[in-house]
Every structure is written in C-alpha cells, then in structure tokens.
Design an enzyme around this catalytic site. Structure first.
Site, PDB file in Angstrom:
ATOM      1  N   ALA A 245       0.771  -1.249   0.000  1.00  0.00           N
ATOM      2  CA  ALA A 245       0.000   0.000   0.000  1.00  0.00           C
ATOM      3  C   ALA A 245       0.798   1.293   0.000  1.00  0.00           C
ATOM      4  O   ALA A 245       0.285   2.336  -0.389  1.00  0.00           O
ATOM      5  CB  ALA A 245      -0.919   0.003   1.211  1.00  0.00           C
TER       6      ALA A 245
ATOM      7  N   LYS B 145      -3.431   4.712  -3.482  1.00  0.00           N
ATOM      8  CA  LYS B 145      -4.578   3.857  -3.837  1.00  0.00           C
ATOM      9  C   LYS B 145      -5.380   3.500  -2.594  1.00  0.00           C
ATOM     10  O   LYS B 145      -6.579   3.245  -2.685  1.00  0.00           O
ATOM     11  CB  LYS B 145      -4.089   2.627  -4.600  1.00  0.00           C
ATOM     12  CG  LYS B 145      -3.479   3.036  -5.936  1.00  0.00           C
ATOM     13  CD  LYS B 145      -2.982   1.911  -6.762  1.00  0.00           C
ATOM     14  CE  LYS B 145      -2.115   2.421  -7.911  1.00  0.00           C
ATOM     15  NZ  LYS B 145      -0.781   2.909  -7.472  1.00  0.00           N
TER      16      LYS B 145
ATOM     17  N   PRO C 140       3.076   4.477  -0.831  1.00  0.00           N
ATOM     18  CA  PRO C 140       2.750   5.499   0.177  1.00  0.00           C
ATOM     19  C   PRO C 140       1.263   5.706   0.434  1.00  0.00           C
ATOM     20  O   PRO C 140       0.916   6.494   1.302  1.00  0.00           O
ATOM     21  CB  PRO C 140       3.366   6.773  -0.412  1.00  0.00           C
ATOM     22  CG  PRO C 140       3.329   6.554  -1.891  1.00  0.00           C
ATOM     23  CD  PRO C 140       3.537   5.085  -2.106  1.00  0.00           C
ATOM     24  N   GLY C 141       0.367   5.056  -0.294  1.00  0.00           N
ATOM     25  CA  GLY C 141      -1.021   5.093   0.137  1.00  0.00           C
ATOM     26  C   GLY C 141      -1.994   5.774  -0.806  1.00  0.00           C
ATOM     27  O   GLY C 141      -3.166   5.935  -0.465  1.00  0.00           O
TER      28      GLY C 141
ATOM     29  N   CYS D  16       2.932  -0.739 -12.504  1.00  0.00           N
ATOM     30  CA  CYS D  16       3.246   0.424 -13.334  1.00  0.00           C
ATOM     31  C   CYS D  16       4.381   0.053 -14.280  1.00  0.00           C
ATOM     32  O   CYS D  16       5.265   0.851 -14.550  1.00  0.00           O
ATOM     33  CB  CYS D  16       3.593   1.631 -12.476  1.00  0.00           C
ATOM     34  SG  CYS D  16       4.970   1.347 -11.378  1.00  0.00           S
TER      35      CYS D  16
ATOM     36  N   ASP E 262      -1.243  -3.918  -5.760  1.00  0.00           N
ATOM     37  CA  ASP E 262      -0.543  -2.963  -6.625  1.00  0.00           C
ATOM     38  C   ASP E 262       0.932  -3.326  -6.448  1.00  0.00           C
ATOM     39  O   ASP E 262       1.603  -2.832  -5.554  1.00  0.00           O
ATOM     40  CB  ASP E 262      -0.851  -1.539  -6.150  1.00  0.00           C
ATOM     41  CG  ASP E 262      -0.267  -0.490  -7.073  1.00  0.00           C
ATOM     42  OD1 ASP E 262      -0.305  -0.687  -8.292  1.00  0.00           O
ATOM     43  OD2 ASP E 262       0.237   0.524  -6.555  1.00  0.00           O
TER      44      ASP E 262
HETATM   45  C1  LIG Z   1       4.010  -0.020  -6.421  1.00  0.00           C
HETATM   46  S1  LIG Z   1       4.397   0.227  -4.762  1.00  0.00           S
HETATM   47  C2  LIG Z   1       2.806   0.501  -4.072  1.00  0.00           C
HETATM   48  C3  LIG Z   1       2.226   1.864  -4.340  1.00  0.00           C
HETATM   49  C4  LIG Z   1       0.947   2.086  -3.582  1.00  0.00           C
HETATM   50  N1  LIG Z   1      -0.014   1.048  -3.867  1.00  0.00           N
HETATM   51  C5  LIG Z   1       0.326   3.444  -3.864  1.00  0.00           C
HETATM   52  O1  LIG Z   1      -0.591   3.533  -4.676  1.00  0.00           O
HETATM   53  O2  LIG Z   1       0.722   4.440  -3.234  1.00  0.00           O
HETATM   54  C6  LIG Z   1       4.770  -1.380  -4.219  1.00  0.00           C
HETATM   55  C7  LIG Z   1       4.938  -1.533  -2.727  1.00  0.00           C
HETATM   56  O3  LIG Z   1       5.101  -2.926  -2.457  1.00  0.00           O
HETATM   57  C8  LIG Z   1       5.843  -3.055  -1.272  1.00  0.00           C
HETATM   58  N2  LIG Z   1       6.282  -4.463  -1.179  1.00  0.00           N
HETATM   59  C9  LIG Z   1       7.364  -5.047  -1.739  1.00  0.00           C
HETATM   60  N3  LIG Z   1       7.367  -6.365  -1.447  1.00  0.00           N
HETATM   61  C10 LIG Z   1       6.273  -6.610  -0.718  1.00  0.00           C
HETATM   62  C11 LIG Z   1       5.715  -7.772  -0.098  1.00  0.00           C
HETATM   63  N4  LIG Z   1       6.312  -8.974  -0.199  1.00  0.00           N
HETATM   64  N5  LIG Z   1       4.575  -7.656   0.614  1.00  0.00           N
HETATM   65  C12 LIG Z   1       3.964  -6.451   0.741  1.00  0.00           C
HETATM   66  N6  LIG Z   1       4.446  -5.321   0.190  1.00  0.00           N
HETATM   67  C13 LIG Z   1       5.580  -5.401  -0.531  1.00  0.00           C
HETATM   68  C14 LIG Z   1       6.926  -2.004  -1.425  1.00  0.00           C
HETATM   69  O4  LIG Z   1       7.470  -1.652  -0.169  1.00  0.00           O
HETATM   70  C15 LIG Z   1       6.159  -0.865  -2.107  1.00  0.00           C
HETATM   71  O5  LIG Z   1       5.732   0.072  -1.154  1.00  0.00           O
END
Ligand SMILES: C[S@@+](CC[C@H](N)C(=O)[O-])C[C@H]1O[C@@H](n2cnc3c(N)ncnc32)[C@H](O)[C@@H]1O
Length: 493
Positions: free
Chosen positions: A133, A138, A135-136, A254, A201
């Site tokens: 999630a 979505k 930085p949040g 993305c 995401d």
């Molecule tokens: C694309 S970003 C998310 C952006 C966010 N959904 C937004 O809209 O602001 C992907 C996120 O996945 C997290 N991440 C990486 N591996 C992960 C895992 N195994 N479980 C949960 N989160 C993970 C990362 O720390 C990162 O914050």
C-alpha cells in the site's frame, strides 16, 4: 503572464536505457506504434489529482481551485474524482487545499486499479486489503470508493515506508483503516477467505515507458524481471487465498513488461483454472486497452486480453497494467496461525457511555460538530490511551483484534487541562461543518502562518486558552490555534 507547465520535466533517461526499452517493445508495437510512442514520450505528462469527497463537494471544488490558482483542468475519463491539471502558474502541491488533504496528487494511470472494483457486487461495508500500500495513494482511493464505512487494511512489507503511509491516511482523514507491516504472503495463509476485495498494486520493474519524477527509467536485467514476476505471482496467489469466494482482486503494476503483467496472470490461470476468472473491464470506464495475446514467443491464456494495458501513446498516460479477477472457488491448503497479541497490550480502553456523552456534548457545544452520528454511520467506537482518543473501526475489532498493527483508526483528539482539543486531522476532515471557534486569518498573514509563526492579536471573542480552527481567506482549513494573551499560538499536529 507566462505560464509554467505543472510538472518540471525530468532529464530524459540515458540514451542506452531508452534505446534498450524501445528495442524490447518494437516487435509488440510495430513501426507505426513505435513512432507514436516515441512522439508521446516527448510530450510532458500533465499532473493529476483526485479530490477528497469527505472534505469537499466534488461538484464545486475543481472550479473553485481552478479559479483560485489559475489552473486549466480536464477530467480523467475513467475516474469521477480525478482531474488532470494541464497548466498551472505554480506547483499544485503548494496550496492550502493540498495541505488540508482536500486532494491527492496522483498520476492519472494510477487512478485506474481502484476504479476497476465493482463495488455493487460487494457488501455495503466491505473488508478490503491493500496488500502493498505505501505510500497510500490507492488506499485513499479505496477508502473513498467504500465510503470509509467498511475496513481497509493498508499493508506494506517495508518498515521504512509505513510512516509515509500513515501520514497520507491521516491527512486524508481516513478512519476505517488499519496499517500493518507484513509481507503480503502472510494474508493468504493466515487469513484465508477473509476479505471481500484485495488490491495488489505489486512491486514491479516500473518500466512504464514514460519518464517522470517518481518513475525514472533505469536498466533492468532479465533475472531481476524474472524475480519480480515470481514475487508478483506469490503475492497474487496469497491475494486469491485471502479473498472469499465471490470476492474481487485487482492486480496492477506500473510496468509494461509482459513477463510481469500478462505473464503473471497467465501463470495464475494455469495454476488455478477453476478457482479464478479474469473479468471484462466495466463499461463505465470507457477504456479499450486489451492485454497482449502473446509476447511474441509465449502465447498467453486467452482471458488475459481482458486486462487493461495502458500504452502511453494510446492512453495519454504513463504505461500501466491492471486486471480485475473474481475468485470463483476455494483453494486447497491449510491455514496457518496469524501473528497474535492480546488487544489489552495496546493500552487502549473503550470509552464508557458517560465518557462518550461528555466528549460528544463538548464537541457539539464548542464546535457544533456531531460526533455521535459520525461514529454510528461509520461503525466506529472511541478508545483512549493516555490523553489521546481514537476512533477505531468496529470491523477491525470483530475480525482482527489480535493482529498487531502499526496504526489503527484516526486520532480524534486529546484531553488537555483546558478541555478536549480535536486533533488536526479529525478537525480537517470536518472543517466545512465547524460552526464556532473559527478564526479567519487575514490573507496577508497566510504565508507567515504556514511558515510556523503565531498570529499576534488581542481582544478576540474566544475564551482564554480555548482552541480555535484557523481558516484562510477562501475558507480553507489552515490548522489549529490556542488563544493566548496577545496571540493565537499554532498547535502542531
Ligand atoms: C508499487 S508500490 C505501491 C504503491 C501504492 N499502492 C500506492 O498507490 O501508493 C509497491 C509496494 O510494495 C511493497 N512491497 C514489496 N514487497 C512486498 C511484499 N512482499 N509484501 C507487501 N508489500 C511489498 C513495497 O514496499 C512498495 O511500497
């Protein structure tokens, strides 16, 4: 007046990174498609924002903002609360409204995944997991679309990214939320068939073919791409386990790398052909952007074309990929024990009826705010730790009370020797409804107040040491102040 573009354009990606990427995608696009993509890459990508429906009237807010700041705007076609700011004399992040959480700055493409959920098919108060999630952006969108009446668990595996998530959710005024810090793999095993909807995401290679400040282009090796695809598949499988039959999953990235996007969906369909189906995108979105049938070597499952692949040159956005899935049957496998901690260890104690009456009547008398109706409509209860009072989601207490969290609910305010002071974030959410204890700051002092200065003033019609809500000349929430002799002292968050 010369107008500046909204987004300072970042330096282009190094030539070899750019060329490598284009070489990879040339066979998928053909000569004409590639030429269109290259032309699109040269155009600046407009900034975009999503309005906060809890704080503003979406029908009026955008024209008020455009008028106040000289913006030229156009709708994001697939997101009712989304607007692109085509031109703006100053950065759109530097407004009172942005500070007050009245809108979130987000690329238009990133507004797609949450719009894909079909909420009409979910319960009225859905339990939703945002698996990755931070930085949040979505998460705030999920909170909007579910009316902040269900529960959104905003999870991220990276401890260093949880604080950013917390700040975003507080600034949005989201109450029916909890932030957790687990690897997404945990949820499928520890909470099978628990959620009505899951957003994944996913962490990805970010090869979106459109360089922006938040997404610079960088070289990606084949093995890194394979590793990311495997991680996405693991997380997607966990999402599929965590959702109840009939529940929905949105998988988004993305990146436009087919080894991730279509490749991951294809593998999931091979693994669980009877448990999951990919859904056609809702017509209301009005998007034609089918997923690939093949990456030139590998033929994908035919339903993978139901996903949405936003190419920069056809959608006018950054590259993006998203698909909505429905779980149609349970998956085999044993559940494991979730992490546990007795809730008493949080130090939170529920307000009794008398305490609640006193606090609620006080808020009504001082500010004209009715917290009782809000708590009932949103299914929240008030809990206290030390002097702090929090609104906490009933659904969290019903389903996850033993699960250790990073933060839970929304801080409503603090008991002080001078009475109960509503918190910055709670007051910001209801600033439009506050009827008394309001101080309108003179326009010429606005920048100094934002810079942290107290406002020098005497003889105001407020009780000494009481709290006031401070507004700017357009009525926008600027923060809280305490009435002291000779000044209004700024209260920090
Ligand atoms: C694309 S970003 C998310 C952006 C966010 N959904 C937004 O809209 O602001 C992907 C996120 O996945 C997290 N991440 C990486 N591996 C992960 C895992 N195994 N479980 C949960 N989160 C993970 C990362 O720390 C990162 O914050």
């Amino acid at each position: 007046m010369t107008r500046k573009k909204t987004r300072p354009q970042p330096a282009p990606a190094p030539k070899d990174v750019q060329t490598d990427a284009l070489t990879r995608y040339a066979p998928l696009l053909g000569e004409a498609g590639l030429a269109c993509l290259v032309a699109e890459q040269a155009r600046p990508l407009p900034q975009a924002l999503r309005l906060n429906p809890f704080k503003v009237d979406p029908g009026q807010a955008i024209s008020a903002l455009a008028g106040r700041y000289g913006w030229q705007v156009s709708r994001v076609p697939f997101c009712p609360l989304g607007w692109q700011v085509l031109e703006s004399p100053a950065p759109i992040s530097q407004t009172s409204e942005h500070r007050a959480g009245q809108y979130y700055i987000q690329d238009a493409a990133s507004m797609l995944p949450v719009e894909l959920f079909d909420l009409e098919k979910l319960p009225e108060r859905p339990v939703i997991l945002d698996m990755a999630a931070s930085p949040g952006g979505k998460t705030t969108h999920l909170v909007d679309r579910s009316g902040d009446v269900g529960l959104v668990i905003a999870n991220d595996a990276s401890p260093s990214r949880l604080q950013a998530l917390r700040i975003v959710l507080q600034n949005w005024g989201a109450a029916n939320t909890a932030i957790t810090g687990y690897s997404g793999d945990l949820f499928g095993q520890a909470f099978p068939e628990t959620f009505d909807a899951v957003l994944l995401d996913a962490p990805c290679s970010m090869e979106n073919l459109r360089t922006t400040e938040s997404h610079p282009m960088r070289p990606i090796s084949a093995s890194e791409r394979r590793g990311l695809a495997q991680r996405q598949l693991r997380l997607l499988e966990s999402a599929l386990r965590a959702v109840r039959p009939g529940g929905q999953i949105v998988y988004s990235t993305c990146t436009l790398a087919p080894e991730e996007d279509e490749g991951v969906l294809d593998e999931l369909m091979q693994m669980y052909p009877l448990a999951v189906q990919i859904e056609r995108p809702p017509q209301r979105l009005g998007i034609q952007a089918p997923g690939l049938e093949s990456d030139g070597v590998r033929q994908f499952h035919p339903d993978v074309t139901l996903a949405l692949r936003l190419w920069p040159h056809t959608a006018g956005t950054s590259g993006f990929f998203a698909a909505r899935l429905t779980k149609i049957d349970s998956l085999p496998g044993e559940a494991s024990q979730p992490p546990q901690r007795p809730f008493e260890k949080t130090g939170l104690a529920r307000l009794d009826t008398g305490e609640l009456e006193t606090l609620g009547n006080g808020l009504m008398d001082s500010f004209g705010l009715d917290i009782f109706s809000w708590l009932e409509e949103q299914m929240l209860t008030l809990w206290q730790r030390g002097n702090d009072v929090y609104a906490i989601p009933d659904q969290y207490m019903n389903l996850f009370a033993g699960l250790p969290y990073h933060s839970l609910g929304l801080l409503v305010g603090q008991h002080t020797p001078d009475g109960f002071y509503p918190s910055h974030d709670w007051l910001a959410r209801f600033s439009y409804a506050v009827q008394s204890q309001v101080f309108d700051l003179p326009a010429e002092f606005r920048l100094r107040w934002l810079g942290g200065e107290d406002f020098p003033v005497d003889g105001l019609p407020f009780t000494a040491r009481s709290m006031v809500m401070v507004r700017d000349e357009a009525g926008c929430f600027l923060g809280r102040g305490r009435v002291l002799p000779g000044r209004i002292k700024q209260l920090r968050r």
